[in-house]
Design an enzyme around this catalytic site. Structure first.
Site, PDB file in Angstrom:
ATOM      1  N   CYS A 108       4.890  22.959  23.084  1.00  0.00           N
ATOM      2  CA  CYS A 108       5.180  23.499  24.423  1.00  0.00           C
ATOM      3  C   CYS A 108       6.610  24.028  24.527  1.00  0.00           C
ATOM      4  O   CYS A 108       6.949  24.706  25.491  1.00  0.00           O
ATOM      5  CB  CYS A 108       4.932  22.438  25.491  1.00  0.00           C
ATOM      6  SG  CYS A 108       3.185  22.030  25.621  1.00  0.00           S
ATOM      7  N   HIS A 135       8.372  25.263  31.825  1.00  0.00           N
ATOM      8  CA  HIS A 135       7.082  25.109  31.155  1.00  0.00           C
ATOM      9  C   HIS A 135       6.110  24.464  32.143  1.00  0.00           C
ATOM     10  O   HIS A 135       6.465  23.553  32.885  1.00  0.00           O
ATOM     11  CB  HIS A 135       7.250  24.235  29.914  1.00  0.00           C
ATOM     12  CG  HIS A 135       5.940  23.824  29.329  1.00  0.00           C
ATOM     13  ND1 HIS A 135       4.986  24.749  28.981  1.00  0.00           N
ATOM     14  CD2 HIS A 135       5.409  22.604  29.069  1.00  0.00           C
ATOM     15  CE1 HIS A 135       3.919  24.100  28.524  1.00  0.00           C
ATOM     16  NE2 HIS A 135       4.152  22.809  28.568  1.00  0.00           N
ATOM     17  N   ASN A 153      -1.936  24.319  31.592  1.00  0.00           N
ATOM     18  CA  ASN A 153      -0.858  24.309  30.595  1.00  0.00           C
ATOM     19  C   ASN A 153      -1.289  25.173  29.410  1.00  0.00           C
ATOM     20  O   ASN A 153      -2.200  24.808  28.668  1.00  0.00           O
ATOM     21  CB  ASN A 153      -0.598  22.865  30.155  1.00  0.00           C
ATOM     22  CG  ASN A 153       0.489  22.762  29.095  1.00  0.00           C
ATOM     23  OD1 ASN A 153       0.971  23.762  28.578  1.00  0.00           O
ATOM     24  ND2 ASN A 153       0.880  21.531  28.793  1.00  0.00           N
TER      25      ASN A 153
HETATM   26  N1  COA Z   1     -10.131  12.114  35.797  1.00  0.00           N
HETATM   27  C1  COA Z   1     -10.134  10.906  36.357  1.00  0.00           C
HETATM   28  N2  COA Z   1      -9.410   9.868  35.892  1.00  0.00           N
HETATM   29  C2  COA Z   1      -8.628  10.100  34.828  1.00  0.00           C
HETATM   30  C3  COA Z   1      -8.586  11.344  34.181  1.00  0.00           C
HETATM   31  C4  COA Z   1      -9.372  12.380  34.701  1.00  0.00           C
HETATM   32  N3  COA Z   1      -9.399  13.621  34.177  1.00  0.00           N
HETATM   33  N4  COA Z   1      -7.718  11.261  33.158  1.00  0.00           N
HETATM   34  C5  COA Z   1      -7.233  10.026  33.143  1.00  0.00           C
HETATM   35  N5  COA Z   1      -7.799   9.304  34.140  1.00  0.00           N
HETATM   36  C6  COA Z   1      -7.573   7.910  34.491  1.00  0.00           C
HETATM   37  C7  COA Z   1      -6.969   7.121  33.374  1.00  0.00           C
HETATM   38  O1  COA Z   1      -7.975   6.727  32.476  1.00  0.00           O
HETATM   39  C8  COA Z   1      -6.350   5.964  34.106  1.00  0.00           C
HETATM   40  O2  COA Z   1      -7.345   5.009  34.365  1.00  0.00           O
HETATM   41  P1  COA Z   1      -7.046   3.454  34.146  1.00  0.00           P
HETATM   42  O3  COA Z   1      -5.915   3.146  35.100  1.00  0.00           O
HETATM   43  O4  COA Z   1      -8.347   2.840  34.490  1.00  0.00           O
HETATM   44  O5  COA Z   1      -6.637   3.327  32.714  1.00  0.00           O
HETATM   45  C9  COA Z   1      -5.948   6.569  35.456  1.00  0.00           C
HETATM   46  O6  COA Z   1      -6.638   7.816  35.553  1.00  0.00           O
HETATM   47  C10 COA Z   1      -4.464   6.818  35.602  1.00  0.00           C
HETATM   48  O7  COA Z   1      -3.995   7.363  34.421  1.00  0.00           O
HETATM   49  P2  COA Z   1      -2.497   7.731  34.221  1.00  0.00           P
HETATM   50  O8  COA Z   1      -2.297   8.172  32.819  1.00  0.00           O
HETATM   51  O9  COA Z   1      -1.588   6.693  34.761  1.00  0.00           O
HETATM   52  O10 COA Z   1      -2.364   8.966  35.212  1.00  0.00           O
HETATM   53  P3  COA Z   1      -1.107   9.838  35.464  1.00  0.00           P
HETATM   54  O11 COA Z   1      -0.789   9.855  36.883  1.00  0.00           O
HETATM   55  O12 COA Z   1      -0.007   9.574  34.474  1.00  0.00           O
HETATM   56  O13 COA Z   1      -1.686  11.295  35.125  1.00  0.00           O
HETATM   57  C11 COA Z   1      -1.633  12.859  33.323  1.00  0.00           C
HETATM   58  C12 COA Z   1      -2.200  11.571  33.836  1.00  0.00           C
HETATM   59  C13 COA Z   1      -2.154  13.129  31.916  1.00  0.00           C
HETATM   60  C14 COA Z   1      -2.058  13.978  34.260  1.00  0.00           C
HETATM   61  C15 COA Z   1      -0.098  12.772  33.311  1.00  0.00           C
HETATM   62  O14 COA Z   1       0.304  11.580  32.696  1.00  0.00           O
HETATM   63  C16 COA Z   1       0.571  13.923  32.628  1.00  0.00           C
HETATM   64  O15 COA Z   1       0.502  15.044  33.076  1.00  0.00           O
HETATM   65  N6  COA Z   1       1.278  13.641  31.534  1.00  0.00           N
HETATM   66  C17 COA Z   1       1.984  14.665  30.805  1.00  0.00           C
HETATM   67  C18 COA Z   1       1.002  15.528  30.131  1.00  0.00           C
HETATM   68  C19 COA Z   1       1.631  16.720  29.549  1.00  0.00           C
HETATM   69  O16 COA Z   1       2.373  17.376  30.211  1.00  0.00           O
HETATM   70  N7  COA Z   1       1.323  17.020  28.306  1.00  0.00           N
HETATM   71  C20 COA Z   1       1.757  18.173  27.649  1.00  0.00           C
HETATM   72  C21 COA Z   1       3.146  18.017  27.217  1.00  0.00           C
HETATM   73  S1  COA Z   1       3.988  19.439  27.527  1.00  0.00           S
END
Ligand code: COA
Length: 332
Positions: A115, A257, A287
């Site tokens: 990224c 980004h 993304n």
């Molecule tokens: N739909 C519903 N629930 C989902 C899900 C989806 N698509 N994806 C994950 N969950 C669940 C998880 O399993 C977790 O459940 P649990 O508590 O029972 O384990 C719950 O939602 C919360 O997950 P969490 O990881 O704490 O959520 P979050 O608020 O951190 O959001 C992301 C998850 C991935 C959206 C977030 O962490 C993120 O954007 N991270 C960075 C990703 C990124 O930018 N990557 C590229 C790098 S440039």
């Protein structure tokens, strides 16, 4: 000798995939409310390889749009550089396929910084142009993320889209209003385990076991990546401002980004960048990895948000971990 971005172009696949695709069509345990509230993503474009929409196809289309914007021909380019983590095939580079499709000459290579590919590559290309090694470089951020996503993993597959964004980097006279300023690039390879494709390289060649465990697809610890992304972007931009003696008021537009709307807004708030100066495209395109900043720049130009003399701030964070900040002054 200085370098400037003198033209831009973009390509998004025609196939639009709304959030409902993941629960209605794929049967994943997710919903629109979760995806929109946690990521800001409402829809994305995904390539259709059966129609030839590969990474190099998207890169070529974006480069063509950029050449048209510049009023130049492919033969005018000295080099083609593509930032990508999703090549058409492991060998050769997307840049070589793109060169052939454009009918261009000159050297061509790919650059891997996930990224952060656009910010890293912009610095590399600007240095080549400033040093006189190349006068005109077509630099493209292109990613075919749907080719490396596990569409059974709701944690990752909802986050990404496919696209390519191109910029033309040219030598310009010292009195030209446009400039690519210095960058501040960072990496911490100890973060590799948090966002990776574990198999498919020399360490874990593809075999039946790998395929069964989906180890050739993207794996991510979203929460860890999220935390690092916000703090790293804020820290690197603050250091950049300090070293460049810049203030947030000097920035006309913040083009970060596009990983997650919450990451963008948290970083912008901590840096005191107002919403109307922050470019957000993640709602429409998700993304798109190395393509997110150049496509956002091209869209911002089309929307009339970029004017001659504007200082634009790019900031990024991605797999590696890699991150960085960069500014340009717009000049055409
Ligand atoms: N739909 C519903 N629930 C989902 C899900 C989806 N698509 N994806 C994950 N969950 C669940 C998880 O399993 C977790 O459940 P649990 O508590 O029972 O384990 C719950 O939602 C919360 O997950 P969490 O990881 O704490 O959520 P979050 O608020 O951190 O959001 C992301 C998850 C991935 C959206 C977030 O962490 C993120 O954007 N991270 C960075 C990703 C990124 O930018 N990557 C590229 C790098 S440039």
């Amino acid at each position: 000798m200085k370098a400037a971005i003198t033209a831009t172009g973009r390509y998004f696949p025609a196939r639009e995939v709304p959030n409902s695709y993941f629960y209605d069509d794929l049967g994943l345990d997710t919903n629109d409310e979760w995806i929109v509230s946690r990521t800001g993503i409402e829809t994305r474009r995904l390539a259709d390889p059966s129609k030839g929409e590969t990474c190099s196809f998207m890169a070529t289309q974006a480069a063509r749009a950029c050449l048209a914007d510049a009023g130049l021909e492919a033969g005018d380019l000295d080099a083609i550089v593509v930032a990508t983590v999703t090549p058409d095939q492991p060998l050769p580079s997307v840049a070589c396929f793109t060169q052939a499709a454009l009918g261009a000459k000159g050297f061509a290579f790919d650059l891997v910084a996930a990224c952060s590919g656009f910010v890293y590559g912009l610095d590399v290309c600007a240095a080549m142009v400033e040093s006189g090694r190349a006068k005109r470089v077509m630099f493209i951020g292109a990613d075919h993320m749907s080719s490396i996503l596990d569409f059974a993993d709701r944690n990752t597959c909802i986050l990404f889209g496919d696209a390519a964004g191109a910029v033309l980097i040219e030598q310009v006279p010292d009195d030209h209003p446009g400039t690519i300023h210095r960058s501040l690039l960072r990496a911490d390879g100890t973060g590799a385990k948090h966002l990776q494709i574990p198999a498919g390289g020399g360490r874990l060649p593809i075999d039946e076991g790998i395929l069964a465990e989906r180890m050739h697809k993207v794996k991510q610890e979203g929460r860890v990546v999220f935390r690092h992304a916000v703090s790293s972007i804020v820290k690197v931009v603050r250091q950049y401002f300090e070293e460049e003696q810049l203030d947030v008021e000097d920035v006309a537009l913040f083009i970060p980004h596009q990983a997650n709307r919450r990451i963008i807004e948290a970083a912008a708030d901590r840096l005191r960048v107002p919403r109307d100066k922050t470019v957000i495209t993640i709602d429409r395109f998700a993304n798109t990895t190395a393509a997110s900043i150049p496509t956002a720049l091209d869209l911002a130009r089309e929307e009339g948000r970029v004017k001659v003399g504007d200082r634009l701030l790019f900031a990024t964070f991605g797999a590696g971990f890699t991150w960085g900040a960069q500014t340009i002054t717009w000049g055409v």
